[in-house]
Scaffold this motif. Structure first.
Motif, PDB file in Angstrom:
ATOM      1  N   UNK A  15       0.826  -1.201   0.000  1.00  0.00           N
ATOM      2  CA  UNK A  15       0.000   0.000   0.000  1.00  0.00           C
ATOM      3  C   UNK A  15       0.866   1.259   0.000  1.00  0.00           C
ATOM      4  N   UNK A  31       1.053   3.886  -2.951  1.00  0.00           N
ATOM      5  CA  UNK A  31       0.709   5.284  -2.691  1.00  0.00           C
ATOM      6  C   UNK A  31       1.769   6.211  -3.293  1.00  0.00           C
ATOM      7  N   UNK A  83      -3.967  14.646  -0.122  1.00  0.00           N
ATOM      8  CA  UNK A  83      -3.362  14.246   1.144  1.00  0.00           C
ATOM      9  C   UNK A  83      -2.868  15.478   1.866  1.00  0.00           C
ATOM     10  N   UNK A  92      -1.375  16.838   5.470  1.00  0.00           N
ATOM     11  CA  UNK A  92      -0.813  16.370   6.727  1.00  0.00           C
ATOM     12  C   UNK A  92      -0.828  17.498   7.730  1.00  0.00           C
ATOM     13  N   UNK A 149       7.633  13.655   5.111  1.00  0.00           N
ATOM     14  CA  UNK A 149       7.341  13.010   3.831  1.00  0.00           C
ATOM     15  C   UNK A 149       6.734  11.630   4.067  1.00  0.00           C
ATOM     16  N   UNK A 150       7.323  10.922   5.011  1.00  0.00           N
ATOM     17  CA  UNK A 150       6.841   9.581   5.308  1.00  0.00           C
ATOM     18  C   UNK A 150       5.427   9.628   5.885  1.00  0.00           C
ATOM     19  N   UNK A 151       5.197  10.637   6.704  1.00  0.00           N
ATOM     20  CA  UNK A 151       3.883  10.796   7.310  1.00  0.00           C
ATOM     21  C   UNK A 151       2.824  11.036   6.220  1.00  0.00           C
ATOM     22  N   UNK A 152       3.218  11.883   5.271  1.00  0.00           N
ATOM     23  CA  UNK A 152       2.335  12.171   4.154  1.00  0.00           C
ATOM     24  C   UNK A 152       2.034  10.876   3.389  1.00  0.00           C
ATOM     25  N   UNK A 153       3.099  10.089   3.223  1.00  0.00           N
ATOM     26  CA  UNK A 153       2.944   8.830   2.506  1.00  0.00           C
ATOM     27  C   UNK A 153       1.969   7.905   3.221  1.00  0.00           C
ATOM     28  N   UNK A 154       2.115   7.828   4.548  1.00  0.00           N
ATOM     29  CA  UNK A 154       1.231   6.940   5.293  1.00  0.00           C
ATOM     30  C   UNK A 154      -0.220   7.381   5.138  1.00  0.00           C
ATOM     31  N   UNK A 155      -0.384   8.684   5.129  1.00  0.00           N
ATOM     32  CA  UNK A 155      -1.715   9.236   4.936  1.00  0.00           C
ATOM     33  C   UNK A 155      -2.261   8.815   3.569  1.00  0.00           C
ATOM     34  N   UNK A 156      -1.390   8.952   2.557  1.00  0.00           N
ATOM     35  CA  UNK A 156      -1.793   8.605   1.198  1.00  0.00           C
ATOM     36  C   UNK A 156      -2.161   7.125   1.119  1.00  0.00           C
ATOM     37  N   UNK A 157      -1.337   6.292   1.781  1.00  0.00           N
ATOM     38  CA  UNK A 157      -1.621   4.859   1.781  1.00  0.00           C
ATOM     39  C   UNK A 157      -2.976   4.609   2.441  1.00  0.00           C
ATOM     40  N   UNK A 194      -5.470   6.688   2.507  1.00  0.00           N
ATOM     41  CA  UNK A 194      -6.507   7.134   1.565  1.00  0.00           C
ATOM     42  C   UNK A 194      -6.797   6.034   0.547  1.00  0.00           C
ATOM     43  N   UNK A 195      -5.723   5.416   0.059  1.00  0.00           N
ATOM     44  CA  UNK A 195      -5.888   4.350  -0.929  1.00  0.00           C
ATOM     45  C   UNK A 195      -6.669   3.187  -0.335  1.00  0.00           C
ATOM     46  N   UNK A 196      -6.336   2.863   0.907  1.00  0.00           N
ATOM     47  CA  UNK A 196      -7.016   1.767   1.583  1.00  0.00           C
ATOM     48  C   UNK A 196      -8.504   2.080   1.697  1.00  0.00           C
ATOM     49  N   UNK A 203     -10.209   4.086  -0.166  1.00  0.00           N
ATOM     50  CA  UNK A 203     -10.794   4.015  -1.509  1.00  0.00           C
ATOM     51  C   UNK A 203     -11.140   2.575  -1.880  1.00  0.00           C
TER      52      UNK A 203
END
Lengths: 176, 254
Positions: free
Chosen positions: A95, A99, A169, A171, B104-112, B114-116, B118
């Motif tokens: 995931x 992403x 997204x 943050x 950046x990683x935090x943003x990524x986790x958020x994006x992941x 969001x995908x989940x 979705x």
């Protein structure tokens, strides 16, 4: 061009969507129905409206640049009793990798690894196997590394019309 | 050293990587991400690695690299700030790069996430899976008034005219016993500690059957401990060694 009114067009679109399982583009619909943009969008709107009435069990979804019929979400309880709808689960690593690729495409393996802080090879391979991502070219830097992007299958899997539709997204950077 | 036989109930990679772990520590401690108390975080990070070590878990190199990075930042923060005169003044916070990575990683986790979400949403809808009639143009074939019986008669006629296909099948002349003797001969001809590969053994095989028979022969020899067989991994090369004390004569027992 013969006169196809929007009522007839709406019915025809419904019929066409009934017999297909890959997104039908508006271009293709126009070609088949021989109608102009105005009639087409009127027809789609009419169909949309009809499908969103309480008595309807299906709806029109815009997916990967085309239209598809889908069951309405509030009926998932019934539908699940008949067919398995749970998407095959992706691991957390997959995931995260997906992403990055979805939001940053096109990206290289190294760029993905840098953001995740770990190697993402196996996640990338899984995603390639699942047809969620594809190789979209090579970056014009030393070594010409492969660039990855998402596929139509990805859009379909996540019910998106295009990658522009990915949720924003934001943050909270205030450091909770 | 004794290793636990069964997989540990603790799942190590609950943390996807060092950044994941760091973020967890920061959130756990309710720390301001822009003002990370490096000494404290480094301490906790190392404690986590130590715990992993005690559990005898393999620590991925990325985690170690991060430990080194943290200690380096900690050291740099302990050093008195040297305000050099000139453009180098106001040196950046040594934590800056780490913070950027974490954000950046935090943003990524958020994006992941969001995908989940979705995918979850999407799973509430089922797209039509058409058992479609063949799409596109299908040409109609005008059969006039040919009846099924006519077709069958015609078919029978064509069949009777058709020449039978004759193909020659070579007689295979090998048996498990023969192959066993062959393998033993090959193995005994090896230099000490030399190995014969299975690939090599069947390189001259003419049929799939021969490969199978050779393999059966090998299994039989292994069972009788006439040869020793090793394989590095699944689908890896099978290596065949002469069994230590076994005489090289052909098998008579069994």
């Amino acid at each position: 061009m013969n006169e196809v009114n929007s009522t007839e067009a709406a019915a025809a679109i419904e019929a066409l969507l009934f017999v297909t399982d890959s997104p039908l583009s508006t271009e293709r619909l126009k070609e088949i129905l021989q109608v102009d943009d105005a009639v087409l969008s009127e027809a789609i709107a009419a169909l949309d409206e009809r499908c969103s009435r309480p008595g309807s069990g299906i709806e029109i979804q815009r997916v990967a640049g085309g239209l598809l019929l889908a069951t309405r979400p509030h009926l998932s309880g019934y539908v699940e009793k008949l067919v398995r709808t749970r998407p095959t689960a992706l691991s957390q690593a997959a995931f995260e990798t997906l992403a990055i690729i979805a939001y940053r495409q096109p990206v290289t393996r190294t760029e993905i690894d840098a953001i995740r802080g770990v190697k993402s090879d196996s996640a990338i391979n899984t995603l390639l196997e699942r047809n969620m991502i594809k190789e979209v070219g090579r970056k014009q830097v030393i070594g010409r590394p492969m660039l990855y992007g998402t596929t139509r299958e990805f859009l379909k899997h996540f019910g998106l019309n295009s990658v522009e539709e990915l949720p924003e997204v934001r943050v909270d950077e205030s450091g909770d | 050293m004794l290793r636990p036989v069964q997989a540990l109930p603790v799942k190590v990679d609950v943390f996807e990587g060092p950044l994941d772990l760091l973020l967890h520590l920061i959130e756990d401690n309710e720390i301001d991400i822009y003002d990370i108390p490096i000494a404290r975080i480094t301490g906790q990070y190392l404690a986590y690695l130590r715990a992993m070590e005690e559990l005898d878990l393999e620590i991925a190199s990325e985690f170690l690299v991060m430990a080194a990075t943290l200690m380096e930042i900690k050291t740099r923060m302990l050093l008195p700030k040297t305000v050099t005169v000139g453009e180098e003044a106001g040196e950046a916070d040594p934590r800056k790069e780490l913070v950027d990575m974490l954000l950046e990683y935090k943003r990524l986790k958020q994006a992941a996430g969001e995908l989940k979400r979705l995918a979850e949403d999407r799973s509430k809808r089922v797209f039509r899976v058409a058992a479609s009639p063949v799409l596109g143009q299908e040409r109609q074939l005008d059969l006039g008034d040919i009846r099924l019986f006519d077709l069958a008669t015609r078919f029978k006629m064509i069949l009777s005219k058709a020449k039978p296909v004759i193909s020659e099948i070579a007689r295979e002349s090998f048996s498990v016993r023969q192959k066993m003797r062959y393998i033993l001969r090959q193995v005994s001809g090896l230099a000490k500690a030399g190995a014969l590969t299975f690939t090599r053994l069947v390189s001259s095989a003419i049929s799939r059957r021969e490969v199978v028979v050779t393999f059966l022969a090998l299994l039989e020899l292994a069972r009788r401990r006439r040869v020793r067989v090793e394989q590095e991994g699944l689908f890896g090369e099978v290596r065949i060694y002469a069994a230590g004390a076994a005489p090289e004569a052909t098998g008579t027992e069994g």
